[in-house]
Design an enzyme around this catalytic site. Structure first.
Site, PDB file in Angstrom:
ATOM      1  N   SER A 179     -73.856 -26.529  -9.957  1.00 54.50           N
ATOM      2  CA  SER A 179     -73.751 -27.491 -11.309  1.00 54.50           C
ATOM      3  C   SER A 179     -73.453 -26.681 -12.535  1.00 54.50           C
ATOM      4  O   SER A 179     -72.698 -26.009 -12.805  1.00 54.50           O
ATOM      5  CB  SER A 179     -74.750 -28.361 -11.292  1.00 54.50           C
ATOM      6  N   ASP A 277     -69.623 -36.477  -4.844  1.00 49.07           N
ATOM      7  CA  ASP A 277     -69.968 -35.862  -6.050  1.00 49.07           C
ATOM      8  C   ASP A 277     -69.095 -36.538  -7.287  1.00 49.07           C
ATOM      9  O   ASP A 277     -68.028 -36.168  -6.903  1.00 49.07           O
ATOM     10  CB  ASP A 277     -70.214 -34.266  -6.011  1.00 49.07           C
TER      11      ASP A 277
END
Length: 334
Positions: A179, A277
């Protein structure tokens, strides 16, 4: 006049799908309601699979880390303890929450480190809103330099970590993150392409798991966080003075002012994305941009269609997490 807790009011709150990342109060207090709890390291020689400890890399600014060492075995031919790859890791959390010392990342590395047989230096960098970008990049670069300085430990005037000196293989130094940490990994790899590391150490490879990238325009089939503009809300909090706004080169890797991706300072890279995602499209976009850039390294894309953001961190024992971890083990050891 001092403000009591009963007088505090929330001036900013960032959440997504009822997941509260951060609250900022009018007295400057910051709360991170969704952050997992702190857990201590394991420094116990009798532990069956690994040891870990917390270390201080720099006092000013304060940069710390948790280092993990798997149980060591002797090589058959030399009867000596084997040298292990080193992974310098930057945790995720949107630049605003989670920690190298938090339960979610500690649980992940307790699973991953014995499987990969690798030394991990999980860096605790400065987070927003207390510290705006680019502070985290400075901390990450400093930590990587500190690790590499152990390749010439007799010349290192700073604190020396014996686990790195005794067991680290400086011909196999990797960087990685998930991330926001994937974003940091990219920016550190770019810097390593133009600045030398101590001892002439080269970055063998980079792992970008579900990396955070963004721009002011849509990309492919990316969900782009839907209509709630979470990315913009986070960006305003973590880098309010960013030249170019969200198209700043640290966020948009192909902005006209961004460094050429062909200068990435590693020999191979793996970009991991997940079908559920919101950042998937950006990860694929980044992979395709690197491929087209003229970069001379080897790049691979891994896409797990049925999983969401950071599934391997949140559920390290799951079947699909184990699948990804085995792929990363091969990446680190091939």
């Amino acid at each position: 006049m001092e403000i009591s807790s009963s007088q505090r009011t929330i001036v900013k709150e960032i959440n997504h799908k009822s997941f509260i990342y951060i609250r900022i109060y009018n007295d400057g207090t910051v709360e991170r309601p969704s952050e997992s709890k702190y857990v201590p390291p394991i420094l116990d020689d009798s532990h069956p699979i690994l040891n870990s400890k917390d270390i201080t890399i720099s006092q000013n600014p304060l940069v710390t880390a948790r280092i993990y060492l798997p149980k060591l075995t002797k090589s058959n031919d030399q009867n000596q303890l084997q040298k292990l790859p080193i992974l310098v890791y930057f945790h995720g959390g949107g630049f605003i929450f989670e920690s190298a010392f938090s339960q979610v990342f500690d649980n992940y590395f307790k699973t991953f480190v014995p499987l990969a047989n690798v030394i991990v230096v999980s860096v605790e960098y400065r987070r927003a809103p207390e510290y705006h970008l680019p502070a985290c990049y400075h901390d990450a670069w400093y930590a990587l330099n500190w690790v590499c300085s152990h390749s010439t430990a007799n010349k290192n005037p700073n604190y020396v970590e014996p686990w790195l000196i005794n067991y680290g293989d400086f011909n196999r130094v990797f960087i990685g993150g998930d991330s926001a940490g994937g974003n940091i990994t990219h920016n550190i790899a770019l810097r390593a392409g133009v600045e030398a590391l101590p001892g002439g150490v080269k970055i063998s490879g980079a792992i970008l798991s579900h990396p955070f990238f963004y721009s002011s325009y849509p990309v492919g089939s990316d969900h782009d966080y839907g209509d709630d503009d979470l990315a913009y809300a986070v960006w305003d909090l973590i880098y309010p003075s960013a030249p170019g706004g969200i198209d700043n080169p640290v966020s948009n890797p192909v902005d006209p002012g961004a460094p050429n991706l062909a200068t990435l300072g590693c020999s191979k890279m793996i970009v991991c994305v997940a079908g559920k995602d919101d950042l998937r499209g950006r990860g694929v976009w980044y992979y395709e941009c690197v491929k087209k850039s003229g970069w001379q390294g080897k790049i691979e894309l891994f896409d797990e269609e049925k999983e969401g953001h950071d599934y391997h961190i949140l559920k390290p024992k799951s079947k699909n997490a184990q699948k990804l971890m085995k792929l990363l083990v091969s990446f680190l050891n091939e």
